[in-house]
Design an enzyme around this catalytic site. Sequence first.
Site, PDB file in Angstrom:
ATOM      1  N   GLU A 173      30.579  16.278  21.130  1.00  8.61           N
ATOM      2  CA  GLU A 173      31.339  15.101  20.660  1.00  8.61           C
ATOM      3  C   GLU A 173      32.857  15.270  20.779  1.00  8.61           C
ATOM      4  O   GLU A 173      33.591  14.964  19.826  1.00  8.61           O
ATOM      5  CB  GLU A 173      30.941  14.763  19.218  1.00  8.61           C
ATOM      6  N   GLU A 292      21.339  13.871  19.945  1.00  8.54           N
ATOM      7  CA  GLU A 292      21.427  13.585  18.500  1.00  8.54           C
ATOM      8  C   GLU A 292      20.958  12.152  18.312  1.00  8.54           C
ATOM      9  O   GLU A 292      21.599  11.219  18.805  1.00  8.54           O
ATOM     10  CB  GLU A 292      22.854  13.746  17.964  1.00  8.54           C
TER      11      GLU A 292
HETATM   12  O1  AHR Z   1      24.227  15.620  12.934  1.00  7.98           O
HETATM   13  C1  AHR Z   1      25.358  15.527  12.130  1.00  7.98           C
HETATM   14  C2  AHR Z   1      26.654  15.432  12.932  1.00  7.98           C
HETATM   15  O2  AHR Z   1      26.685  14.212  13.614  1.00  7.98           O
HETATM   16  C3  AHR Z   1      26.859  16.448  14.016  1.00  7.98           C
HETATM   17  O3  AHR Z   1      27.414  17.635  13.560  1.00  7.98           O
HETATM   18  C4  AHR Z   1      27.812  15.762  14.942  1.00  7.98           C
HETATM   19  O4  AHR Z   1      27.676  16.180  16.274  1.00  7.98           O
HETATM   20  C5  AHR Z   1      27.519  14.292  14.737  1.00  7.98           C
HETATM   21  O5  AHR Z   1      28.675  13.565  14.521  1.00  7.98           O
END
Ligand code: AHR
Length: 499
Positions: A173, A292
């Site tokens: 990210e 994610e």
């Molecule tokens: O999964 C929680 C967080 O969400 C992670 O650390 C990040 O990559 C995302 O913003």
Amino acid sequence: MQHATVTLDPAFTVAPVRRRTFGSFVEHLGRCVYTGIFEPGHPAADADGLRQDVLALVRELGVSMVRYPGGNFVSGYRWEDGVGPLDRRPRRPDLAWHTIETNRFGTDEFLRWCGRAGVEPMMAVNLGTRGVAEAVDLLEYTNHPGGTHFSDLRAANGNPKPYDVRLWCLGNELDGPWQVGFKTAREYGRLAAQTARAMRMLDPNLTFVAVGSSGSGMPEFGAWEAEVLAETYEEVDLISAHAYYEEVDGDLGSFLASNLDMEHVIRAVTATADHVGARLKSTKRIGISFDEWNVWYLSRFQNQPPPTTWETAPRQLEDVYHVADAVVVGSLLISLLRHSDRVEAAAQAQLVNVIGPIFTEPGGRAWRQTIFHPFAQASALARGTVLRVAVDSPVYQTPKYGDAPLVDAVATRDDDTGEVALFVVNRSIDHPVRLTIGTRAFDRDLTIGAATVLADDDVYATNTADAPDRVAPRPHPGVTPGSLDVVLPPVSWNVVPLS
Ligand code: AHR
């Protein structure tokens, strides 16, 4: 009663079911690692401190691959802190989550845990505060056979055999201002390309994931992917996508239709990657690593006052999931499977305690959250080839997405046995829908096997330590014997095997 049909044809295929679709994520965040998968002294922990009760649930969940060690955490992480003798591992502040990282658990512990869980590791390197050299050092530690500084260090730490890690995330990210060391797309793209190139010099057989946008709502969504891929196209294999969903302001209808956004993300990232490929006159095709995704009540987290103390493994992001959340997770799995031609890997975020399907108490029990079930069923039953299912469904109005189909579905067909698994959601808040399954194209009659449904009169019902099976799939009461009709209850996740 409203009526929907799904039509299946064994000739209309999408792609093979990919085991990497059923990935998960372990970050050094809250209690995911500490008192989650790892708790020395817990009655169920082995000599390495790995909780066997959690490992059993991870195996039951059917997780194929686990991303580690972050997430936001990785952008400030020094992997060397987490290897070697315990008494020499430093305690450090983790800036991402405002906690103390003891480094009691690190690369060796994680990779050993992967072996026990039977999962493939997906390692992320720090491209926030570190760069090419540290990433290559970590690869030398995990994969080099021996006779070099870091491979010998691994052996000296009790692990002579290389871990052979194949799947690598080039940071996390880095488009997000919350990320330690966040960057412009150009800065990140150049660093990612250089890192991948150098890592391949040490080990040519690696799969790389470049960082895509943190979400479809990011101001640079689309532009970020285009610029990053312009720098990295020939060096990487996949581009990441992240998406989290929650019910906002009591708008359950929009929440249940969340996979419409995931569909948009997959289509948009695919189109962007193909556009860059065309501009570069490349025949290579970039896949998506949806590494994610989940339901996350992010606004609750964002509305909390920022932490002022520095704690070790505090309770963070411990969302308790209900029936509607499980139905949304089921629909997100439907989308991931439906796009198996381009989604080559995916990771539900996260695995334990932190927005996780598994919940534990320190020193206590471990149990399945509601969202455990759609994942476990899809992982267990999706076999062979994903079929392109024609869904003809009535629609309903959502404030966020406009018209949304009440019913969504995907199917897989086991190429060896011919067994079909149909995964279906009904998003209607208050009405059942009669579903007819069209199978005329099959060369023999199909009949419905042991179908199950996850639904409840209370869509906000949850599982707890004392009532861990309050919400779980049950034998389906809506199948008319001898027919291909199923009555789908409101807000339901349905699994219909056909043989
Ligand atoms: O999964 C929680 C967080 O969400 C992670 O650390 C990040 O990559 C995302 O913003």
